[in-house]
Design a protein around this motif. Structure first.
Motif, PDB file in Angstrom:
ATOM      1  N   LYS A   1     -13.577  -3.447  30.067  1.00  0.00           N
ATOM      2  CA  LYS A   1     -12.394  -4.705  28.240  1.00  0.00           C
ATOM      3  C   LYS A   1     -12.225  -5.344  29.393  1.00  0.00           C
ATOM      4  O   LYS A   1     -11.890  -5.830  28.445  1.00  0.00           O
ATOM      5  N   PHE A   2     -11.320  -5.441  30.230  1.00  0.00           N
ATOM      6  CA  PHE A   2     -10.265  -6.269  30.411  1.00  0.00           C
ATOM      7  C   PHE A   2     -10.958  -6.435  31.989  1.00  0.00           C
ATOM      8  O   PHE A   2      -9.695  -7.503  32.475  1.00  0.00           O
ATOM      9  N   GLY A   3     -12.006  -6.595  32.589  1.00  0.00           N
ATOM     10  CA  GLY A   3     -12.037  -6.549  34.055  1.00  0.00           C
ATOM     11  C   GLY A   3     -12.062  -8.065  33.810  1.00  0.00           C
ATOM     12  O   GLY A   3     -12.675  -8.514  35.590  1.00  0.00           O
TER      13      GLY A   3
ATOM     14  N   ALA B   1     -15.621  -8.311  21.130  1.00  0.00           N
ATOM     15  CA  ALA B   1     -14.587  -9.586  20.886  1.00  0.00           C
ATOM     16  C   ALA B   1     -13.300 -10.001  20.609  1.00  0.00           C
ATOM     17  O   ALA B   1     -13.097 -11.386  21.489  1.00  0.00           O
ATOM     18  N   ALA B   2     -13.416  -8.684  20.176  1.00  0.00           N
ATOM     19  CA  ALA B   2     -11.371  -9.043  19.697  1.00  0.00           C
ATOM     20  C   ALA B   2     -10.785  -8.687  21.504  1.00  0.00           C
ATOM     21  O   ALA B   2     -10.112  -9.937  21.036  1.00  0.00           O
ATOM     22  N   ILE B   3     -10.981  -7.984  21.835  1.00  0.00           N
ATOM     23  CA  ILE B   3     -10.215  -7.937  23.483  1.00  0.00           C
ATOM     24  C   ILE B   3     -10.300  -9.170  24.236  1.00  0.00           C
ATOM     25  O   ILE B   3      -9.614  -9.767  25.014  1.00  0.00           O
ATOM     26  N   GLN B   4     -11.573 -10.119  23.938  1.00  0.00           N
ATOM     27  CA  GLN B   4     -11.764 -11.422  24.394  1.00  0.00           C
ATOM     28  C   GLN B   4     -11.040 -12.111  24.694  1.00  0.00           C
ATOM     29  O   GLN B   4     -10.701 -13.127  24.955  1.00  0.00           O
ATOM     30  N   THR B   5     -10.116 -12.436  22.829  1.00  0.00           N
ATOM     31  CA  THR B   5      -9.207 -12.978  22.719  1.00  0.00           C
ATOM     32  C   THR B   5      -8.221 -12.517  23.127  1.00  0.00           C
ATOM     33  O   THR B   5      -6.426 -13.558  22.330  1.00  0.00           O
ATOM     34  N   GLN B   6      -7.630 -11.837  22.792  1.00  0.00           N
ATOM     35  CA  GLN B   6      -5.707 -11.313  22.388  1.00  0.00           C
ATOM     36  C   GLN B   6      -5.508 -10.738  24.094  1.00  0.00           C
ATOM     37  O   GLN B   6      -6.250 -10.204  24.960  1.00  0.00           O
ATOM     38  N   ASN B   7      -4.388 -10.660  24.205  1.00  0.00           N
ATOM     39  CA  ASN B   7      -3.787 -10.700  25.229  1.00  0.00           C
ATOM     40  C   ASN B   7      -3.253  -9.181  25.686  1.00  0.00           C
ATOM     41  O   ASN B   7      -3.177  -8.897  26.905  1.00  0.00           O
TER      42      ASN B   7
END
Length: 533
Positions: free
Chosen positions: A278-280, A53-59
């Motif tokens: 994670k970032f795709g 969830a945090a990854i979705q809001t981090q650059n």
């Protein structure tokens, strides 16, 4: 026992095997292991959700300054004598396949990845056979195998990863955790015998998502050693760095397992799939055709391997390279190409790697003889790898051939899993869950961003193109895969299950979780058992 229940009856001819493998004492050990670490495992699952969830809001993601990273003095514990020089392991060796297991045991390699993960399908029958064959080996009773475990290659036991739930066992009313079942059964039956033979117990740990998970494994090791009266530091484990988040915590992972560490291992396809996972959903992470543009020469993967090697060597730990999935070919051109790729890993500083096909062993052994006869831990690399180095995706396009290949691998992997088989052969390579992960992840990502085809600039990747290609492959595969109506139904199911994950808004984190938890797999698995009764 009232708090642990086996939900499966033993298959025919395996009644005595099930009684032996899951004897009351072994069940007690597994149950106690679960009870001791239940809270921490639940926290692990919640932490994974929080991280995602945090990854979705981090650059971005970056290295952290930690005490373990700042202190340059610590080293891992001493390596066992049999693991001082482990140039070559055979990978994806499912012990449920006795013939393949025995062939590996008689090979000229230092280690065998005894696999319950990527190359293994955890049906109840396969689990029983795998545990049983390992027990026979350790007790000198496996037909065709060396009579002593001290004279055969070292067993590098790889339990299932944390994402795998064991639906066939209930402990205090909850489904058991796959890796704890594998680890507990193996440790109870063979842990002390491996120790007494100076041959273990040694493990591969798959799909860790950070150092906190390494801390948990270390606590499990310490608890198990105490329970079984084994000296502290007896258990040793190599962590497979198959997740992009773990790459930012290499120092901390080694420190967490310091006295139980066998270093780190690189796994290219799971690693690339984790980047997409994670970032795709961001276009800058669109990964091009993997067969054409993704290999260890690319900056992001070369940086990943150099970082693993430099971190390990700075801490006195071995670093092992990627697994070679190529099947032996009589073509000198192909063999030389394979050896050239492995030579690059040796030149970077890798202390060893894995192959699947035993026929490649003499060639790889000769390569090592020409390029050093011991590990390279004393060779230090001066690297300055940044987050940008690890996260800059290579340039390149999407090809129709790449689409066809990824769809073919995904469908065939699911087809074989539904048949209880964890790996298969296709176009000169062994394919397992790692290649299935990157294959289905790329198709999902290409649908999401609809790039133009490199070989046909007027054609975009569309859901219709994917479905048409999947149907075309299935029609072709039916001719060589299917000999019965049941197999045709299985192939059809595999096609539609593949399309389901290709189109998914939020695709599953792991294809093996999706299959293991799927009613289709579990129904076929149970039918297989019932039909044999």
């Amino acid at each position: 026992m009232t708090d642990i229940i086996l939900l499966q009856s033993p298959p025919p001819k395996l009644v005595d095997v099930q009684k032996s493998v899951f004897c009351p004492e072994a069940l007690e050990f597994v149950s106690k292991l679960h009870k001791t670490f239940d809270y921490q495992i639940e926290k692990l699952y919640k932490d994974r959700l929080s991280k995602n969830a945090a990854i979705q809001t981090q650059n971005s993601v970056d290295f952290k300054i930690t005490a373990e990273r700042s202190d340059r003095t610590w080293k891992i514990g001493a390596l066992p004598s049999r693991l001082q020089n482990r140039h070559l392991d055979l990978g994806d060796v499912s012990p449920s396949n006795a013939a393949h297991f025995v062939e590996a045991l008689n090979s000229d390699v230092q280690g065998i990845q005894v696999d319950f993960d990527d190359g293994h399908c955890p049906t109840w029958r396969n689990q029983l056979l795998a545990y049983h064959n390992i027990n026979l080996l350790v007790n000198g009773k496996l037909p065709g195998a060396p009579p002593s475990i001290s004279t055969c290659p070292v067993l590098m036991l790889r339990p299932r990863a944390w994402n795998m739930i064991d639906h066939d066992i209930l402990i205090e009313g909850k489904e058991a955790i796959g890796p704890l079942v594998d680890f507990g059964i193996l440790m109870y039956h063979i842990g002390k015998k491996l120790y007494e033979a100076n041959s273990g117990p040694y493990f591969y740990l798959s799909k860790l998502e950070g150092s906190s998970e390494a801390v948990l494994w270390n606590e499990i090791f310490i608890w198990s050693q105490n329970e079984l009266d084994l000296p502290y530091g007896t258990i040793k484990a190599c962590v497979l760095i198959e997740n992009i988040l773990s790459t930012f915590e290499l120092e901390e992972i080694l420190f967490a397992l310091k006295d139980h560490s066998l270093g780190l291992n690189c796994g290219i396809w799971d690693y690339c799939a984790s980047i997409i996972s994670k970032f795709g959903d961001r276009k800058e992470f669109l990964l091009p055709d993997r067969n054409k543009y993704v290999n260890m020469d690319r900056h992001f993967l070369n940086s990943y391997m150099r970082l693993v090697v430099s971190t390990c060597h700075a801490r006195g730990a071995p670093a092992t390279g990627d697994s070679l999935s190529c099947i032996f070919s009589r073509s000198k051109v192909i063999i030389n190409k394979v050896l050239e790729a492995k030579l690059k890993e040796i030149e970077i500083g890798a202390d060893g790697f894995m192959v699947y096909d035993v026929r490649l062993v003499p060639y790889v052994n000769e390569l090592w003889k020409k390029n050093g006869t011991s590990n390279q831990i004393s060779r230090k690399l001066d690297v300055d790898i940044t987050a940008l180095d690890l996260l800059t995706i290579p340039q390149g396009g999407v090809t129709l051939e790449g689409i066809k290949h990824n769809i073919a691998v995904t469908i065939q992997f699911i087809y074989h899993w539904l048949a209880g088989i964890g790996h298969f052969f296709y176009n000169g390579n062994v394919e397992d869950s790692a290649t299935a992960e990157i294959s289905r992840a790329q198709i999902w990502q290409w649908i999401r961003f609809s790039p133009l085809l490199e070989d046909d600039p007027n054609q975009k990747v569309t859901p219709n193109l994917i479905e048409t290609t999947a149907s075309s492959f299935s029609a072709h595969a039916r001719k060589y895969l299917c000999r019965s109506s049941a197999e045709r139904k299985r192939l059809n199911a595999a096609k539609y299950m593949s399309l389901e994950i290709f189109y998914s808004r939020n695709p599953p984190e792991f294809i093996t979780s999706y299959l293991n938890d799927n009613h289709k797999f579990r129904t076929l698995h149970n039918k297989e058992l019932l039909s044999n009764l």
